[in-house]
Design an enzyme around this catalytic site. Structure first.
Site, PDB file in Angstrom:
ATOM      1  N   LYS A  85      49.236  44.484  35.671  1.00  0.00           N
ATOM      2  CA  LYS A  85      50.106  43.348  35.980  1.00  0.00           C
ATOM      3  C   LYS A  85      49.646  42.124  35.193  1.00  0.00           C
ATOM      4  CE  LYS A  85      51.743  40.666  39.986  1.00  0.00           C
ATOM      5  NZ  LYS A  85      51.725  40.578  41.463  1.00  0.00           N
ATOM      6  N   SER A 154      55.935  40.659  43.524  1.00  0.00           N
ATOM      7  CA  SER A 154      55.903  40.127  42.180  1.00  0.00           C
ATOM      8  C   SER A 154      55.363  41.130  41.163  1.00  0.00           C
ATOM      9  CB  SER A 154      55.016  38.865  42.160  1.00  0.00           C
ATOM     10  OG  SER A 154      53.685  39.186  42.544  1.00  0.00           O
ATOM     11  N   SER A 178      53.500  41.908  47.477  1.00  0.00           N
ATOM     12  CA  SER A 178      53.848  42.137  46.077  1.00  0.00           C
ATOM     13  C   SER A 178      53.455  43.492  45.511  1.00  0.00           C
ATOM     14  CB  SER A 178      53.233  41.037  45.204  1.00  0.00           C
ATOM     15  OG  SER A 178      53.789  39.791  45.534  1.00  0.00           O
TER      16      SER A 178
END
Length: 436
Positions: A85, A154, A178
């Site tokens: 990420k 996210s 997330s």
């Protein structure tokens, strides 16, 4: 004929779990280069639609794979590609954090989780998209199962890439929901360990009281393999227990906000597991815990505003409307209110152990429903964020399909530091739900 079989195998290497990739490379049945090429071919075919990656350097990753194939095995992830990420630092790729303020930003060292995975032989395939500073603003990423729907946030790129067979495992982060929410929306497994289990050094802070590095994968074996590497354990896969785990059905105070597909996912799972022999009992959510969402919002806004102090004072014109609103709220919160919220959170963490006195794990709703249509909204995190605030380990399994055929996950919750218990229960639950 042998060549045809080999070519078909090579074309499917991107679909293999990380644990199987590692096994085949170790056995000399394939190479890291072949696996990486298969992943890159899948990305080339699908990335224009899915848009899961923030940064991708095929030449760099192929060179790394070739080095793995030439050198002695480094560890249990030797030659295995994984995603990162883009709020997690990598020394050889930019870390853009989903913000124009960090375009081209190049950290000098890897984050701890990346460094440990590389030391075990893993290869960073690319940086996956993230909401701005791991917040709530949507990304450009689409749900690979339905391109007109959000993949969640996210850790949107990590979930989409894993679900679309672009790579087997990816790192995410969870401050609210997330990791588990995008995993549920994309039909894969998301895992958030007990707070602090995975070292957070090198991860852009969001709200430091909650920030947790997590994993997204297609199999429990892969979750356990990467977990072992990150906590300095010898890799071993938890066997499916012979006896059924004791399961506590915990609807939480948010149950009335669940859509019919989530109600069905949880209740059908509870019924199927009971029929398979699991003791399933209702666990009431303490009345005081109903304040979790309210107090969490205080802590989250206060800490996010302070963690982004430099960006706020020198670049807030580049902030999304969502981040502007969060920071404005946080800067208006007095320390006394923040401390009161911290004390409430601490009290709840001390009390949460009582929920597990007579059960091994909790079965709880994970998401309100299917992935919402459109890309403007990444979904409601409240079903995940209450457990993130409580610092307990959680895991989502794909268990149900909603009215549009999209996945709806269930959430399994374990006691603090009992990841092994959670994994064992998850294996039993996964097998029984697959058979039901």
């Amino acid at each position: 004929m042998a060549m045809t079989v080999s070519m078909n195998l090579e074309e499917r290497l991107n679909e293999l779990p990380a644990s199987e990739v590692a096994r085949r490379i170790a056995a000399g049945e394939t190479t890291s280069e072949a696996v990486v090429r298969a992943c890159l071919d899948r990305i080339a075919a699908r990335e224009p639609d899915v848009r899961a990656f923030a940064t991708l350097d095929p030449e760099l990753v192929l060179a790394e794979a070739k080095r793995r194939d030439r050198e002695p095995p480094r560890g249990p992830l030797h030659g295995v590609p994984f995603g990162v990420k883009d709020v997690i630092d990598t020394a050889d790729l930019p870390t853009g954090m989903g913000s124009k303020l960090y375009d081209g930003y190049r950290p000098r060292v890897d984050a701890a989780c990346v460094a440990l995975a590389r030391a075990a032989g893993g290869i960073v395939l690319g940086k996956t998209t993230t909401a701005e500073f791991a917040g709530s603003a949507p990304t450009v990423t689409r749900n690979p199962l339905a391109l007109g729907h959000t993949p969640g946030g996210s850790s949107s790129g990590s979930a989409a890439a894993v679900a679309d067979d672009m790579l087997p495992v990816a790192f995410g982060t969870q401050t609210g929901g997330s990791v588990l929410r995008p995993a549920s929306f994309c039909g894969v497994i998301g895992f958030k360990p007990t707070f602090g289990t995975f070292n957070p050094v090198g991860v852009k802070p969001a709200a430091e009281s909650f920030d947790t590095v997590g994993l997204i994968a297609r199999t429990l074996d892969d979750i356990e393999l990467f977990t072992a590497v990150l906590v300095n354990d010898a890799p071993r896969f938890t066997p499916r227990p012979e006896s059924a785990p004791r399961i506590g059905l915990c609807r939480t105070h948010l149950w009335d906000t669940a859509q019919p597909e989530t109600v069905a996912a949880v209740e059908n799972a509870a019924s199927a597991l009971a029929r398979a022999g699991a003791p399933v009992v209702e666990i009431g959510f303490p009345d005081s815990f109903s304040r979790l969402s309210v107090e969490r919002a205080v802590i989250n806004a206060y800490e996010r505003a302070h963690s982004l102090a430099h960006e706020w004072h020198h670049g807030r014109d580049a902030f999304s409307p969502q981040m502007l609103a969060t920071c404005e709220k946080g800067l208006g919160i007095r320390r006394a209110e923040y401390v009161q919220a911290l004390r409430f959170a601490a009290e709840c963490r001390r009390a949460v152990g009582a929920l597990f006195e007579n059960v091994d794990v909790l079965l709880a709703p994970c998401v309100p429903g299917e992935a919402p249509e459109g890309l403007e909204y990444a979904g409601d995190p409240r079903f995940q964020e209450i457990w993130t605030m409580l610092h307990v380990p959680t895991l989502t399994l794909p268990a149900h399909r909603g009215p549009r055929g999209l996945p709806v996950g269930i959430q399994l919750v374990g006691p603090h530091y009992e990841e092994g218990r959670l994994f064992a229960a998850a294996r039993w639950v996964e097998a029984r739900l697959a058979a039901s």
